[in-house]
Design a protein around this motif. Structure first.
Motif, mmCIF file in Angstrom:
data_model
loop_
_atom_site.group_PDB
_atom_site.id
_atom_site.type_symbol
_atom_site.label_atom_id
_atom_site.label_comp_id
_atom_site.label_asym_id
_atom_site.label_seq_id
_atom_site.Cartn_x
_atom_site.Cartn_y
_atom_site.Cartn_z
ATOM 1 N N ALA A 188 5.901 4.476 2.367
ATOM 2 C CA ALA A 188 6.072 5.852 1.892
ATOM 3 C C ALA A 188 4.841 6.719 2.135
ATOM 4 C CB ALA A 188 6.428 5.855 0.400
ATOM 5 N N ALA A 189 3.733 6.129 2.569
ATOM 6 C CA ALA A 189 2.492 6.889 2.786
ATOM 7 C C ALA A 189 2.606 7.765 4.026
ATOM 8 C CB ALA A 189 1.308 5.938 2.938
ATOM 9 N N ARG A 190 2.060 8.953 3.935
ATOM 10 C CA ARG A 190 2.040 9.860 5.079
ATOM 11 C C ARG A 190 1.037 9.424 6.128
ATOM 12 N NH1 ARG A 190 3.715 15.395 4.234
ATOM 13 N NH2 ARG A 190 5.772 15.195 3.316
ATOM 14 N N ARG A 191 -0.082 8.813 5.694
ATOM 15 C CA ARG A 191 -1.116 8.400 6.634
ATOM 16 C C ARG A 191 -1.763 7.112 6.118
ATOM 17 N NH1 ARG A 191 -5.440 12.699 8.448
ATOM 18 N NH2 ARG A 191 -3.735 13.388 9.759
ATOM 19 N N TYR A 192 -1.300 6.005 6.679
ATOM 20 C CA TYR A 192 -1.819 4.682 6.340
ATOM 21 C C TYR A 192 -1.832 3.875 7.624
ATOM 22 C CZ TYR A 192 -2.333 0.262 3.818
ATOM 23 O OH TYR A 192 -2.782 -0.938 3.338
ATOM 24 N N PHE A 193 -2.942 3.229 7.905
ATOM 25 C CA PHE A 193 -3.136 2.556 9.181
ATOM 26 C C PHE A 193 -3.170 1.035 9.036
ATOM 27 C CE2 PHE A 193 -5.097 6.747 9.430
ATOM 28 C CZ PHE A 193 -4.496 7.259 10.570
ATOM 29 N N PRO A 194 -2.783 0.320 10.070
ATOM 30 C CA PRO A 194 -2.890 -1.149 10.034
ATOM 31 C C PRO A 194 -4.314 -1.611 9.710
ATOM 32 C CG PRO A 194 -1.625 -0.465 11.955
ATOM 33 C CD PRO A 194 -2.185 0.787 11.325
ATOM 34 N N GLU A 195 -5.305 -0.851 10.141
ATOM 35 C CA GLU A 195 -6.697 -1.192 9.852
ATOM 36 C C GLU A 195 -7.000 -1.097 8.358
ATOM 37 O OE1 GLU A 195 -6.623 0.604 14.045
ATOM 38 O OE2 GLU A 195 -5.656 1.027 12.126
ATOM 39 N N ASP A 196 -6.324 -0.161 7.657
ATOM 40 C CA ASP A 196 -6.493 -0.050 6.207
ATOM 41 C C ASP A 196 -5.999 -1.328 5.536
ATOM 42 O OD1 ASP A 196 -7.387 2.599 6.523
ATOM 43 O OD2 ASP A 196 -5.367 3.411 6.202
ATOM 44 N N ARG A 197 -4.821 -1.764 5.946
ATOM 45 C CA ARG A 197 -4.240 -2.979 5.363
ATOM 46 C C ARG A 197 -5.084 -4.198 5.688
ATOM 47 N NH1 ARG A 197 -3.749 -6.109 2.348
ATOM 48 N NH2 ARG A 197 -2.096 -7.613 2.142
ATOM 49 N N ALA A 198 -5.567 -4.291 6.912
ATOM 50 C CA ALA A 198 -6.395 -5.432 7.305
ATOM 51 C C ALA A 198 -7.672 -5.521 6.473
ATOM 52 C CB ALA A 198 -6.741 -5.346 8.791
ATOM 53 N N ALA A 199 -8.177 -4.375 6.025
ATOM 54 C CA ALA A 199 -9.379 -4.335 5.192
ATOM 55 C C ALA A 199 -9.050 -4.456 3.703
ATOM 56 C CB ALA A 199 -10.155 -3.043 5.454
ATOM 57 N N GLY A 200 -7.761 -4.563 3.367
ATOM 58 C CA GLY A 200 -7.358 -4.742 1.974
ATOM 59 C C GLY A 200 -7.160 -3.468 1.183
ATOM 60 N N PHE A 201 -7.213 -2.313 1.839
ATOM 61 C CA PHE A 201 -7.041 -1.050 1.120
ATOM 62 C C PHE A 201 -5.567 -0.719 0.929
ATOM 63 C CE2 PHE A 201 -11.335 -0.383 2.857
ATOM 64 C CZ PHE A 201 -11.989 -0.028 1.684
#
Length: 111
Positions: free
Chosen positions: A63-76
């Motif tokens: 549902a996020a407008r701007r969320y990147f795979p790199e964010d998830r990889a860093a745990g954010f």
């Protein structure tokens, strides 16, 4: 009926554990339980609500407008638009850390 998961919010005011349904946003569930979390846009864009997963855990951040795979990889995660998919422990109030993370990768970090 939606599944629910135990979610622990590690806030500056202390730890709070509540049950959150898989169809509920983490930020809304926290508010319902009286846990004060920062927010501004509530659409997964501004990073104000940023948190970090401590240990293992999964969220649906679609549902996020701007969320990147790199964010998830860093745990954010962005709790305003994140739904739980497992038990979680979240370190809240991580806007500055997420902003530094994005800036170090050349990703957008809106103010």
């Amino acid at each position: 009926m939606a599944r629910s998961y135990p979610i622990t919010y590690q806030t500056p005011a202390g730890d709070h554990t509540i049950s959150v349904a898989e169809d509920e946003f983490l930020w809304q569930a926290a508010g319902r339980a009286g846990i004060d979390l920062p927010s501004r846009c509530r659409i997964g864009w501004c990073l104000t609500c940023a948190a970090r997963i401590v240990g293992a855990g999964e969220v649906d951040q679609s549902a996020a407008r701007r969320y990147f795979p790199e964010d998830r990889a860093a745990g954010f995660v962005l709790p305003c638009t994140a739904r739980p998919r497992s038990p979680l422990r979240l370190q809240t109030h991580q806007e500055a850390a997420m902003r530094r993370h994005r800036e170090s990768l050349g990703l957008p970090a809106p103010i």
